[in-house]
Design a protein around this motif. Structure first.
Motif: not given
Ligand code: ZN
Ligand code: COA
Length: 330
Positions: A25, A217, A219, A259
């Motif tokens: 990512d 997950h 950000h 992230n």
């Molecule tokens: Zn991501």
């Protein structure tokens, strides 16, 4: 002063599994191509830091993501540590064949729960993605490789707005119950999640599929990353994606940012008494390599400020200041 150890329950530190996504990512949006050898060295350093899982790369079209065009070599040449799961992002059958051939432990399938985002990112309708990913999962099962599904935009879509909880859980259900995936990642692709929403969705998921590995997950697009991690933990989550240095972001998500930062999350969870299993000093050392690799500064507050109890020297005139202060008492 009494210390409140949020991470300790019944005398035991609660285990939180940390999964590194920086080399996937993180690097996918970088303009500079990080040399293959440097990627391998970075993964090897991360492997020794106690992370539960590392998303090494993505087996996607090299035209779509040129930064990860060396996926095979990186996956093949890293030094495996036992206990670490080496996963890779896979969007289609072609990617699955490449990933399995390269010895990937787990395929991280990806689709968006938002029709618009799925079309923009993967050029397929959600139903087309689901059909393709069903085939991908079948290949993985036949090869004895694990399967996780990452559901992008689970907390909102930058083009559609709110995504109903029922839609998110509906797609999760199809992957868990029809395909039999081992894990689901609820992705806040563009940093739209907020703590109350995270808590509700995490509880909803956990109640329905207590045995499925659940990853969150986040950000940090709007500065709510750590708050969301803590809200998810309160709701029963114990597994998080994070990226070294806080780099990353989806190329098809307007205004996307990194992230949540691995060393910031590990630092915060450490001081709160959770057991991440991660050696923070090793993680920080790995993060310090990043500016040299990607050619720019990284968002990491911990690399800038150091750890909470890293002590700093007193000012140069400290002895004189103290002498003057004490002289006033005489
Ligand atoms: Zn991501
Ligand atoms: N690995 C390598 N090459 C691949 C591939 C894969 N997994 N999937 C497709 N390709 C190649 C095809 O062979 C074809 O190459 P050619 O033009 O030389 O013949 C080209 O890519 C286009 O293939 P096509 O099947 O028409 O795909 P597409 O152009 O519709 O793209 C994706 C679909 C999903 C493959 C592509 O958009 C992609 O890889 N996206 C990744 C997005 C991403 O990683 N986003 C960030 C993470 S959320």
């Amino acid at each position: 002063m009494s210390t409140v150890w949020n991470g300790v329950a019944n005398g035991a530190r609660r285990r939180i599994h940390m999964q590194e996504v920086g080399t996937r990512d993180g690097l996918q949006v970088e303009a500079a191509f990080v040399a293959t050898e440097a990627k391998i060295a970075l993964v090897n350093a991360l492997s020794e830091s106690g992370l539960a899982k590392i998303e090494v790369t993505a087996f996607v079209s090299p035209q779509a993501i040129p930064a990860l065009r060396d996926a095979e070599i990186v996956m093949r040449e890293i030094t495996r540590q036992s206990g670490v799961v080496y996963t890779a992002l896979v969007p289609n059958v072609r990617g699955a064949e490449r990933a399995i051939e390269a010895g990937t432990d787990e395929l991280n399938l990806v689709m968006s729960v938002s029709e618009t985002h799925n079309l923009a990112n993967l050029r397929m309708t959600r139903e087309q993605s689901f059909a393709a990913l069903s085939q991908v999962a079948a290949l993985a099962v036949a090869a004895g490789v694990g399967v996780n599904i990452s559901l992008s935009c689970s907390f909102g879509c930058p083009m559609e707005g709110e995504v109903p909880e029922a839609t998110v859980l509906g797609w999760a259900q199809r992957f868990v119950e029809q395909i039999g995936v081992g894990g689901v990642t609820l992705c806040d692709t563009t940093g739209m999640a907020f703590p109350g929403q995270v808590e509700a969705l995490t509880r909803g998921f956990r109640a329905r599929w207590p045995d499925t590995e659940l990853t969150l997950h986040f950000h940090n697009t709007r500065g709510m990353g750590l708050a969301n991690v803590l809200a998810a933990i309160d709701a029963g989550a114990d597994r998080f994606d994070a990226s070294l240095g806080g780099i990353g972001g989806c190329p098809y998500a307007p205004g996307a940012t990194g992230n949540v930062c691995s060393e910031e999350i590990v630092h915060a969870l450490d001081v709160m008494g959770y057991d991440t299993g991660v050696d923070l000093a090793q993680l920080i050392a790995a993060a310090q390599r990043l500016p040299g690799l990607i050619g720019h500064d990284i968002p990491s507050q911990i690399v800038k400020a150091g750890r909470r109890l890293d002590l700093h020297p007193v000012p140069a005139d400290f002895a004189a200041t103290r002498a003057r202060a004490l002289a006033r008492d005489r």
